[in-house]
Design a protein around this motif. Structure first.
Motif, PDB file in Angstrom:
ATOM      1  N   THR A 435      39.181  46.196  46.044  1.00 27.67           N
ATOM      2  CA  THR A 435      40.389  45.376  46.022  1.00 27.67           C
ATOM      3  C   THR A 435      41.551  46.201  45.505  1.00 27.67           C
ATOM      4  O   THR A 435      41.455  46.806  44.432  1.00 27.67           O
ATOM      5  N   TYR A 436      42.633  46.260  46.289  1.00 28.23           N
ATOM      6  CA  TYR A 436      43.883  46.869  45.847  1.00 28.23           C
ATOM      7  C   TYR A 436      44.869  45.750  45.545  1.00 28.23           C
ATOM      8  O   TYR A 436      44.927  44.752  46.271  1.00 28.23           O
ATOM      9  N   ILE A 499      37.312  39.154  44.288  1.00 26.56           N
ATOM     10  CA  ILE A 499      35.979  39.437  44.818  1.00 26.56           C
ATOM     11  C   ILE A 499      36.057  39.726  46.317  1.00 26.56           C
ATOM     12  O   ILE A 499      36.529  38.894  47.090  1.00 26.56           O
ATOM     13  N   PRO A 500      35.594  40.896  46.761  1.00 27.64           N
ATOM     14  CA  PRO A 500      35.660  41.225  48.187  1.00 27.64           C
ATOM     15  C   PRO A 500      34.492  40.640  48.970  1.00 27.64           C
ATOM     16  O   PRO A 500      33.487  40.216  48.377  1.00 27.64           O
ATOM     17  N   PHE A 617      53.080  47.072  38.765  1.00 28.50           N
ATOM     18  CA  PHE A 617      52.385  48.295  39.159  1.00 28.50           C
ATOM     19  C   PHE A 617      51.364  47.967  40.243  1.00 28.50           C
ATOM     20  O   PHE A 617      50.998  46.807  40.452  1.00 28.50           O
ATOM     21  N   GLN A 618      50.918  48.990  40.939  1.00 29.79           N
ATOM     22  CA  GLN A 618      49.875  48.854  41.959  1.00 29.79           C
ATOM     23  C   GLN A 618      48.621  49.558  41.481  1.00 29.79           C
ATOM     24  O   GLN A 618      48.688  50.671  40.959  1.00 29.79           O
ATOM     25  N   TRP A 619      47.484  48.918  41.698  1.00 34.55           N
ATOM     26  CA  TRP A 619      46.223  49.471  41.204  1.00 34.55           C
ATOM     27  C   TRP A 619      45.117  49.103  42.185  1.00 34.55           C
ATOM     28  O   TRP A 619      45.345  48.401  43.158  1.00 34.55           O
ATOM     29  N   GLY A 620      43.926  49.580  41.932  1.00 33.73           N
ATOM     30  CA  GLY A 620      42.814  49.257  42.812  1.00 33.73           C
ATOM     31  C   GLY A 620      41.492  49.419  42.102  1.00 33.73           C
ATOM     32  O   GLY A 620      41.386  50.096  41.072  1.00 33.73           O
ATOM     33  N   TRP A 621      40.478  48.783  42.663  1.00 33.69           N
ATOM     34  CA  TRP A 621      39.136  48.877  42.086  1.00 33.69           C
ATOM     35  C   TRP A 621      38.105  48.834  43.204  1.00 33.69           C
ATOM     36  O   TRP A 621      38.132  47.947  44.053  1.00 33.69           O
ATOM     37  N   SER A 694      49.759  40.028  44.575  1.00 34.38           N
ATOM     38  CA  SER A 694      49.084  40.046  45.859  1.00 34.38           C
ATOM     39  C   SER A 694      47.937  41.037  45.782  1.00 34.38           C
ATOM     40  O   SER A 694      47.883  41.890  44.885  1.00 34.38           O
ATOM     41  N   ALA A 695      47.001  40.925  46.724  1.00 34.98           N
ATOM     42  CA  ALA A 695      45.869  41.849  46.758  1.00 34.98           C
ATOM     43  C   ALA A 695      45.325  41.888  48.179  1.00 34.98           C
ATOM     44  O   ALA A 695      45.585  40.991  48.998  1.00 34.98           O
TER      45      ALA A 695
END
Length: 784
Positions: A435-436, A499-500, A617-621, A694-695
């Motif tokens: 998920t970004y 959750i993807p 900020f923009q992040w991801g996991w 948003s994601a």
């Protein structure tokens, strides 16, 4: 005098004849050279001159060709935490467990073990209790290894006649002759034993190794923090008192007990955890828990070797299907079949449809199916794409520049282009378990409204409500669907939760939508979907209403009249705004909110995140393991970046007491309807509070040339190379067909050269002839 003149005349005539002869020779040379080039090209159908690979490299071995763009930073299994590194070392190291290659949902199975670990639950008195007992205090995992597993050949295992290590250096001067691992002439192997796994767990606990998962594991493995303190103190003392240690900096961790880890024989050991941690089983399938013998660790710590990069971080040592025989980050990385690899076989069962896709054709075959994998350095996407189409790389992603050539998107969804289909190329599409997201710092007074952790100042409920409505308004206006279409070529889907897809807790359809941002339209249809019904983003009028209620009508502060300015912090310093950032500015501009891009270098950006000074900020996991806890903990307050001093994964510093309470109940539960109900409650809180604007979940598109066999996207495991197959004969034939020399330009050039040479040659002949017939004899005055 006359003799001299006659000699001059003869010389001139000779020069003329020589020139004419030379011209004829040049003409013949041009013709024959052109024919030679054409003949040479024609003869190159089996070994084309445009191949980036050495001739004959895959003549006697089955080789898979791939690429890399940056050198892997860490190849030490205790330190590596990057997917780019995992694609290499996960083929080399053998953790206790692995994922079934074909089954979905993801299923763990024994790898080097005889079976999945036995788990014994006990209380503080050591009495065995049930898994759900109120007095459960410890979980003990018991591991039993398969005998007969051996390491790859390596000089660390070589011994002399007395059985002592063959290569041992007392000083840096003793090792000066060894410039690379290939300079060690003698290699040997050794059987895998339980102590190798124990030693690696101690390496994870040792702060000197900087393992990125040490903090998490220390919460669960009994005695891990105490062990860290013990070895830190021992290392400090040895630096002051032991001259040998001062040269090697190697501490034999076998000499220091770790309370929660116990050897119970050559092939059995146990690990004791505090309480219950069901997700521990997933860590056992990662390279962090791969075995490493103490003698290998000692070998790489010898004096002088680190100066020449003869270290574990460059030269991994494992019991897996492959071994790294070349690590040249400026040219190539090569993985060769481990000649000592144990009996391991391709699975004989999978999901419905796997047999029809040919994924069970290799059932029962001994692994690995290939002899070698060659990864060549490719920094530019266009040359890489061209070489894939020529057949010199077997698999390829799709860069934005090549997307339209490779893929067509229509009402039926995503399909290969006609050109790719004609070449027999296949495509794997997978929703990546990741998920970004674009997030708010919840400690910021404007967009967050929370108080600093530990602060005596309570948050103002009015300001919290204003900030919440501001976040909701931005979440509606920020068109993530458009961003995916423009900047990812449509390769992704809007996330309704952290959750993807593919992870328990993900909800599709109307039940899963974020009702604060989307409405459900039963007549709408998503791209490629065969069923009616899709989420539709709420209108900008709704976003403007929320913005006004937040105190910023038309993007201005209702009290001061000043325009609302928000800051997006990014880890990219200098230069102008990127196309993506310009697009983002326009998204906020829909609400007349001014978005200011604050770029800084990565270290400065990390400091902003650590101290809570970023605003947006923009992040991801990406999933470490296929469990909802691995994503829901991104919003658990105890994991806040500021709370943890920067080590926590909750980058937005979100804190909600109800969410935390539900998370603590949910995280240790097995997947069940009860767990799903808790997840649904947590997501309702997340949707209402909107800590993320948003994601989205990325989609992975991978192309396979037709000679590549048995590939199936696996979003969690990187240890899949051993299952891949290559049909060498099919590849050779395709390369010959795809790289036929184009001869007509050369023929045309040769003809043009001849045509251009003829007038010049004739003009030269006329000039020479004119000079001959008009020249006067110096003595007689006659012409000759």
């Amino acid at each position: 005098m006359a003799i001299y003149r006659l000699g001059s005349v003869a010389a001139s005539a000779g020069n003329m004849l020589n020139a004419i002869g030379l011209l004829r020779q040049l003409r013949r040379l041009a013709v024959f050279s052109g024919l030679a080039v054409l003949g040479g090209l024609t003869a190159c159908s089996d070994s084309a001159i445009n191949s980036p690979h050495p001739a004959g490299e895959d003549a006697d071995e089955t080789v898979l060709y791939s690429n890399f763009s940056e050198r892997p930073k860490h190849l030490d299994p205790a330190r590596s935490y990057s997917s780019d590194e995992g694609r290499f070392i996960d083929q080399i190291y053998d953790p206790p467990l692995q994922y079934h290659y074909l089954k979905r949902p993801y299923e763990l199975e024994a790898n080097t073990l005889t079976q999945l670990p036995d788990i014994v639950y006990t209380n503080t008195n050591g009495d065995v209790v049930t898994e759900n007992a109120a007095d459960l205090a410890f979980s003990t995992y018991v591991f039993t290894l398969k005998p007969g597993i051996y390491y790859q050949p390596h000089p660390a295992f070589a011994t002399n006649a007395a059985g002592d290590p063959l290569y041992r250096f007392d000083t840096a001067a003793d090792s000066v002759a060894f410039h690379g691992l290939e300079d060690f002439d003698q290699t040997a192997t050794r059987e895998l034993v339980a102590d190798d796994y124990i030693y690696q767990i101690k390496r994870l606990a040792d702060p000197a190794n900087l393992s990125p998962i040490r903090g998490l594991l220390a919460e669960y493995i009994v005695g891990m923090d105490a062990f860290a303190g013990t070895v830190t103190a021992a290392r400090k003392q040895l630096k002051q008192t032991d001259p040998r240690f001062q040269q090697t900096d190697w501490l034999d961790l076998r000499e220091y007990p770790l309370q929660g880890v116990e050897q119970q024989g050559d092939y059995q050991f146990s690990v004791r955890l505090n309480g219950k941690y069901p997700q521990f089983k997933y860590w056992l399938a990662m390279h962090f828990f791969a075995p490493l013998p103490a003698l290998v660790d000692a070998f790489y710590h010898q004096p002088g070797l680190a100066d020449r990069n003869i270290v574990l971080d460059w030269h991994p040592v494992g019991t897996g299907p492959f071994m790294m025989t070349k690590n040249d980050p400026n040219e190539a990385i090569i993985l060769q079949r481990n000649p000592n690899y144990r009996d391991d076989f391709y699975p004989s069962e999978g999901e419905p449809g796997d047999a029809e896709a040919g994924l069970l054709d290799a059932a029962g075959a001994r692994l690995p199916l290939i002899d070698k994998a060659v990864y060549r350095l490719e920094k530019e996407s266009i040359p890489l794409w061209t070489k894939f189409l020529q057949g010199y790389y077997d698999r390829s992603g799709i860069a934005s520049d090549s997307f339209d050539q490779a893929v067509s998107i229509g009402s039926t969804g995503v399909n290969l282009s006609a050109e790719m289909q004609a070449m027999g190329i296949g495509m794997e599409i997978e929703v990546v378990p990741g998920t970004y997201y674009l997030a708010f710092n919840m400690l910021d007074p404007v967009v967050g409204g929370l108080s600093e952790p530990g602060s005596a100042v309570l948050p103002d409920p009015v300001m919290q409500e204003r900030a919440r409505k501001l976040r909701q308004a931005i979440a509606i206006a920020y068109n993530q669907e458009e961003a995916i279409s423009i900047f990812a070529n449509g390769r992704g889907e809007v996330a309704q939760s952290p959750i993807p897809p593919g992870i328990f807790g993900y909800q599709s359809g109307q039940r899963g939508i974020n009702s604060y941002v989307f409405d459900w339209d039963p007549n709408a249809r998503s791209t490629g979907s065969k069923t009616a019904g899709a989420p539709v983003r709420k209108s900008l009028d709704e976003a403007r209403r929320l913005l006004a209620e937040a105190g910023y009508p038309d993007g201005r502060d209702a009290v001061t009249g000043e325009p609302l300015v928000l800051n997006l912090d990014t880890p990219s310093g200098g230069g102008g705004a990127s196309a993506n950032q310009i697009w983002m500015i326009k998204q906020f501009g829909k609400l007349n909110i001014q978005l200011n891009i604050r770029g800084s270098d990565y270290n400065r950006f990390k400091e902003k995140m650590r101290s809570g000074n970023a605003q947006l900020f923009q992040w991801g996991w990406m999933a470490d393991y296929p469990d909802a806890e691995n994503f829901m903990f991104l919003l658990y307050s105890a994991n806040g970046q500021v709370v943890t001093g920067g080590s926590g994964v909750n980058s937005s510093n979100y804190a909600n007491a109800d969410y935390d309470r539900l998370f603590e109940q949910m995280k240790l539960m097995p997947d069940s309807p009860q767990r799903l109900a808790l997840i649904d409650q947590m997501l309702a809180i997340y949707h209402h509070d909107a800590p993320w604007a948003s994601a989205w979940h990325p989609h992975s598109y991978v192309l396979n040339n037709p000679w590549v066999k048995n590939t199936k996207a696996h979003g969690i495991s990187k240890a899949v190379l051993k299952y891949f197959g290559i049909d060498n004969a099919e590849r050779q034939q395709a390369r010959a067909e795809r790289n036929q020399p184009v001869l007509w330009p050369l023929i045309l050039v040769a003809v043009l050269m001849l045509i251009l040479m003829v007038p010049g040659y004739r003009a030269y002949q006329r000039r020479q002839h004119a000079r001959v017939i008009t020249r006067q004899h110096p003595d007689t005055g006659g012409q000759y």
